[in-house]
Design a protein around this motif. Structure first.
Motif, PDB file in Angstrom:
ATOM      1  N   GLY A 178       0.815  -1.198   0.000  1.00 28.63           N
ATOM      2  CA  GLY A 178       0.000   0.000   0.000  1.00 28.63           C
ATOM      3  C   GLY A 178       0.853   1.254   0.000  1.00 28.63           C
ATOM      4  N   SER A 179       0.187   2.361  -0.264  1.00 23.82           N
ATOM      5  CA  SER A 179       0.909   3.631  -0.336  1.00 23.82           C
ATOM      6  C   SER A 179       1.313   4.153   1.028  1.00 23.82           C
ATOM      7  CB  SER A 179       0.018   4.676  -1.029  1.00 23.82           C
ATOM      8  OG  SER A 179      -1.148   4.930  -0.264  1.00 23.82           O
ATOM      9  N   GLN A 196      -3.257   6.263   5.412  1.00 20.31           N
ATOM     10  CA  GLN A 196      -4.287   5.682   6.239  1.00 20.31           C
ATOM     11  C   GLN A 196      -5.631   6.269   5.815  1.00 20.31           C
ATOM     12  OE1 GLN A 196      -3.716   3.259   8.914  1.00 20.31           O
ATOM     13  NE2 GLN A 196      -1.902   3.170   7.625  1.00 20.31           N
ATOM     14  N   SER A 197      -6.297   5.600   4.897  1.00 20.97           N
ATOM     15  CA  SER A 197      -7.572   6.089   4.404  1.00 20.97           C
ATOM     16  C   SER A 197      -8.508   4.917   4.156  1.00 20.97           C
ATOM     17  CB  SER A 197      -7.383   6.889   3.107  1.00 20.97           C
ATOM     18  OG  SER A 197      -6.900   6.052   2.080  1.00 20.97           O
ATOM     19  N   ASP A 202     -10.250   4.267   1.401  1.00 21.53           N
ATOM     20  CA  ASP A 202      -9.993   3.675   0.087  1.00 21.53           C
ATOM     21  C   ASP A 202      -8.783   2.747   0.109  1.00 21.53           C
ATOM     22  OD1 ASP A 202     -12.132   4.826  -1.058  1.00 21.53           O
ATOM     23  OD2 ASP A 202     -11.046   6.135  -2.431  1.00 21.53           O
ATOM     24  N   GLU A 203      -7.763   3.129   0.864  1.00 26.25           N
ATOM     25  CA  GLU A 203      -6.532   2.340   0.886  1.00 26.25           C
ATOM     26  C   GLU A 203      -6.760   0.984   1.542  1.00 26.25           C
ATOM     27  OE1 GLU A 203      -2.651   1.781  -0.280  1.00 26.25           O
ATOM     28  OE2 GLU A 203      -3.907   3.534  -0.649  1.00 26.25           O
ATOM     29  N   ALA A 252      -7.999  -1.037  -1.438  1.00 29.41           N
ATOM     30  CA  ALA A 252      -6.611  -1.064  -1.918  1.00 29.41           C
ATOM     31  C   ALA A 252      -6.293   0.160  -2.756  1.00 29.41           C
ATOM     32  CB  ALA A 252      -6.342  -2.342  -2.715  1.00 29.41           C
ATOM     33  N   GLY A 253      -6.834   1.320  -2.327  1.00 29.10           N
ATOM     34  CA  GLY A 253      -6.580   2.561  -3.046  1.00 29.10           C
ATOM     35  C   GLY A 253      -7.146   2.597  -4.448  1.00 29.10           C
ATOM     36  N   ASN A 298      -6.621   0.575  -6.752  1.00 29.86           N
ATOM     37  CA  ASN A 298      -5.444   0.409  -7.594  1.00 29.86           C
ATOM     38  C   ASN A 298      -5.138  -1.054  -7.882  1.00 29.86           C
ATOM     39  OD1 ASN A 298      -3.273   1.595  -9.025  1.00 29.86           O
ATOM     40  ND2 ASN A 298      -1.862   1.112  -7.364  1.00 29.86           N
ATOM     41  N   TYR A 307      -5.457  -5.339   0.146  1.00 32.14           N
ATOM     42  CA  TYR A 307      -4.193  -5.721  -0.490  1.00 32.14           C
ATOM     43  C   TYR A 307      -3.814  -7.142  -0.102  1.00 32.14           C
ATOM     44  CZ  TYR A 307      -2.547  -1.393  -2.692  1.00 32.14           C
ATOM     45  OH  TYR A 307      -2.394  -0.323  -3.533  1.00 32.14           O
ATOM     46  N   SER A 326     -12.753  -1.708  -6.309  1.00 31.36           N
ATOM     47  CA  SER A 326     -11.311  -1.540  -6.166  1.00 31.36           C
ATOM     48  C   SER A 326     -10.605  -1.448  -7.509  1.00 31.36           C
ATOM     49  CB  SER A 326     -10.715  -2.699  -5.366  1.00 31.36           C
ATOM     50  OG  SER A 326     -10.807  -3.915  -6.101  1.00 31.36           O
TER      51      SER A 326
END
Length: 633
Positions: free
Chosen positions: A28-29, A32-33, A35-36, A40-41, A43, A175, A254
């Motif tokens: 992950g990027s 802390q959100s 979507d993440e 998985a953002g 992505n 993720y 996602s």
């Protein structure tokens, strides 16, 4: 006696899955959100997306259930492979593109958007129960499988499997779940196909082609005329009832693009069908096997799995008794992988819906991203614990899941269909009425696995036979009837209440859900600006707008202005000081919160006039874009 080598193979497999899960969590990027962690953002690439979408359906229940269906009733009643494959296709055609394009986070977002937060919370219940009971059911199946093949204690295997799945899901969110799904799907594919050649060449296994002429070992089966209604009912349940699940939409949402979400569904449908071939063959092998010539027959005086009530265990029994030990351990890894690929997805899905749609949108509207993530992590632990306890203590857990999956079909599917494609034709009154009608009629139809007698006798009902011990049978496709009844109730009651309030038959004070005419002031909308007028939001307006949009589940992407728009506004602002208007999408409005309701046309909306001047008591600074007003707030 405990099979040491079998235990070692399971432990090594779990270590590999855990390592992949932890590694994937680090991809992950670092932000802390929501979507993440939940998506998985947004992505997930095409390769990983296809594997995780396929693995979500190809779980422990899928491969074990397919083999059991072939062994007990034959190929004609093995509906899961084509049913779930068509479900993915239908989801891709009618839901994937629209849901991803709208930028939703969970499956419940459009429902809460249209019907309000509290009605969305009510719709959360069947979705939650379906996910939790499904995870519990497959964990219980895994415990039974390990106890058969390696004589491992059932409770120990269930607890160990649940702990591993919960740990890496807790650590890496989607993720970890997605990347472990890739490994697990490879294990399922290799493990099952590796067992088939050895099982086919076992001396106790007969010919699959010659068995077609022998009714006793015919693995194709047959369909009686009076069973057509039941067959169609189960087929439609799998096709359309397989759509409104958060595990599916979590993968859809996602995806990087809306088109990518559709492609994931279509390719996963093919993968889902292909992954059913090994369990179909294994089920057919079990059907043509003379179990007297196996170690299983020696242990139980020549009894077959069907005679001992172990038809649900035919897949691990074929691996254990018809293949060498080394090969059966690979097959055992395939079963364990299938179970964990489903359990982690269900736990994450239920936790995501609770953290976002219940905790945030109902109880803590202004909760920070960090707070929501911690709530979701706690929820992952609680949901995993609940599923584990149910797997260990409730004997009829599969019956509970069957009932919940039926409720998902008859309650959630009609409501999701309406809010995605016919949003202006439904409101909260219709949603509540449809919910109650569907719930009552489905429970009234009875359920054999829960020993729940039928209170409503649909056409072609057959009562129970006390002499033979046969349970009562509903030949009529009553599940689909309940779904259609729910759909028409939703549309009909919504139309009726809309007419009653707008015709003046009922005064606005009786709009208790505040979704037709008695809309709260902070949910009122203004007309779209005339052509040539600029759109400017003041800080006070932005704060109110943000509150409403966050309550509705997402920020309207139409609020973001491009750089060219900003330059245009800067150039035109002195010539149009009074052109303030709330931005909106092309439809010009969203549903009301609180009770919720469909957006209405401009002439029916209560209008809010915004002041054109900025005097000493109203010093509000124009805000040009989303980033600027978020900074101000």
């Amino acid at each position: 006696m405990l099979n040491v080598w079998g235990v070692i193979s399971i432990v090594l497999f779990y270590i590999m899955i855990l390592a992949v899960g932890i590694w994937a969590g680090r991809k992950g990027s670092g932000a802390q959100s929501e979507d993440e962690v939940m998506l998985a953002g947004r992505n997930i690439g095409m390769f990983v997306g296809i594997f995780t979408m396929t693995a979500t359906w190809v779980g422990g229940g899928y491969i074990n259930g397919t083999a059991e269906a072939i062994y007990t009733t034959g190929l004609v009643w093995c509906q899961a492979p084509f049913g779930y494959s068509l479900s993915l296709v239908m989801g891709g055609i009618f839901f994937a593109n629209e849901m991803r394009r709208q930028g939703y986070v969970t499956m419940l977002d459009p429902l809460q958007d249209a019907f309000g937060e509290r009605m969305g919370g009510l719709l959360f219940l069947p979705a939650l129960c379906g996910e939790v009971f499904w995870a519990a059911g497959i964990l219980a199946a895994l415990g039974a499988t390990l106890s058969v093949i390696i004589d491992m204690d059932k409770n120990t295997s269930v607890i160990l499997s649940a702990c591993i799945a919960v740990f890496y899901t807790l650590f890496g969110g989607l993720y970890s779940v997605a990347y472990t799904d890739v490994i697990q799907l490879f294990c399922i594919f290799i493990g099952l196909w590796l067992c088939i050649p050895f099982a086919l060449t076992h001396e106790a296994v007969g010919s699959l082609t010659e068995a077609l002429t022998n009714p006793e070992i015919d693995w194709v089966g047959h369909l009686k005329t009076e069973e057509y209604g039941m067959w169609a009912d189960y087929a439609l349940l799998l096709i359309f009832g397989g759509i409104p699940w958060q595990v599916y939409f979590q993968r859809v949402l996602s995806s990087k693009t809306a088109l990518g979400a559709q492609i994931l569904s279509y390719v996963a449908a093919v993968g889902c069908f292909l992954m059913a071939l090994p369990p179909v063959i294994i089920g057919a092998i079990a059907k043509v096997t003379d179990w007297n010539q196996t170690h299983y027959g020696e242990m139980y005086d020549g009894s077959s799995p069907a005679a001992r009530g172990e038809s649900n265990m035919v897949l691990p029994l074929v691996m254990h008794h018809l293949t060498p030990d080394v090969v059966s351990f690979f097959g055992l890894g395939a079963v364990s992988a299938a179970v964990m690929s489903s359990a982690d997805s269900s736990v994450l899905s239920a936790s995501s819906m609770f953290a976002r749609n219940i905790y945030r949108l109902i109880f803590r509207l202004r909760a920070s991203e960090i707070e929501i993530i911690w709530v979701m992590r706690v929820s992952i632990f609680i949901v995993g614990t609940m599923a584990t306890i149910m797997a260990l203590t409730i004997p009829s857990i599969y019956g509970l899941w069957t009932m919940c999956s039926d409720l998902v079909y008859v309650i959630l599917f009609p409501q999701l269909l309406m809010v995605v494609h016919f949003r202006h034709y439904c409101n909260t009154y219709g949603s509540l009425a449809a919910y109650i009608i569907a719930f009552v009629f489905r429970l009234g139809g009875g359920e054999e696995l829960l020993h729940l007698p039928a209170l409503i006798h649909f056409p072609y009902y057959e009562p129970a036979n006390a002499e033979t011990g046969a349970w009562e049978v509903q030949r009529f496709p009553f599940r689909t009837f309940c779904m259609l009844l729910s759909l028409f109730t939703l549309a009909g009651v919504s139309k009726l209440t809309d007419w009653l309030f707008h015709s003046g038959t009922l005064p606005p004070k009786y709009d208790y859900f505040r979704c037709v005419v008695n809309i709260p002031e902070d949910k009122m909308t203004v007309d779209e600006p005339n052509e040539g007028e600029m759109t400017v939001m003041t800080a006070a307006m932005v704060q109110k707008y943000c509150a409403m949009e966050e309550m509705n589940g997402r920020v309207n992407p139409a609020a973001a202005l491009s750089d060219s728009d900003e330059d245009t506004n800067n150039a035109r602002r002195p010539n149009n000081p009074g052109g303030k208007s709330r931005p909106g999408g092309p439809s010009g409005g969203r549903s009301g919160g609180g009770g919720g309701g469909p957006g209405r046309s401009g002439q029916n909306r209560p209008q809010v006039s915004l002041p054109d001047s900025e005097d000493e008591g109203d010093k509000r600074t124009p805000v040009k874009n989303v980033k600027q007003y978020q900074t101000k707030l």
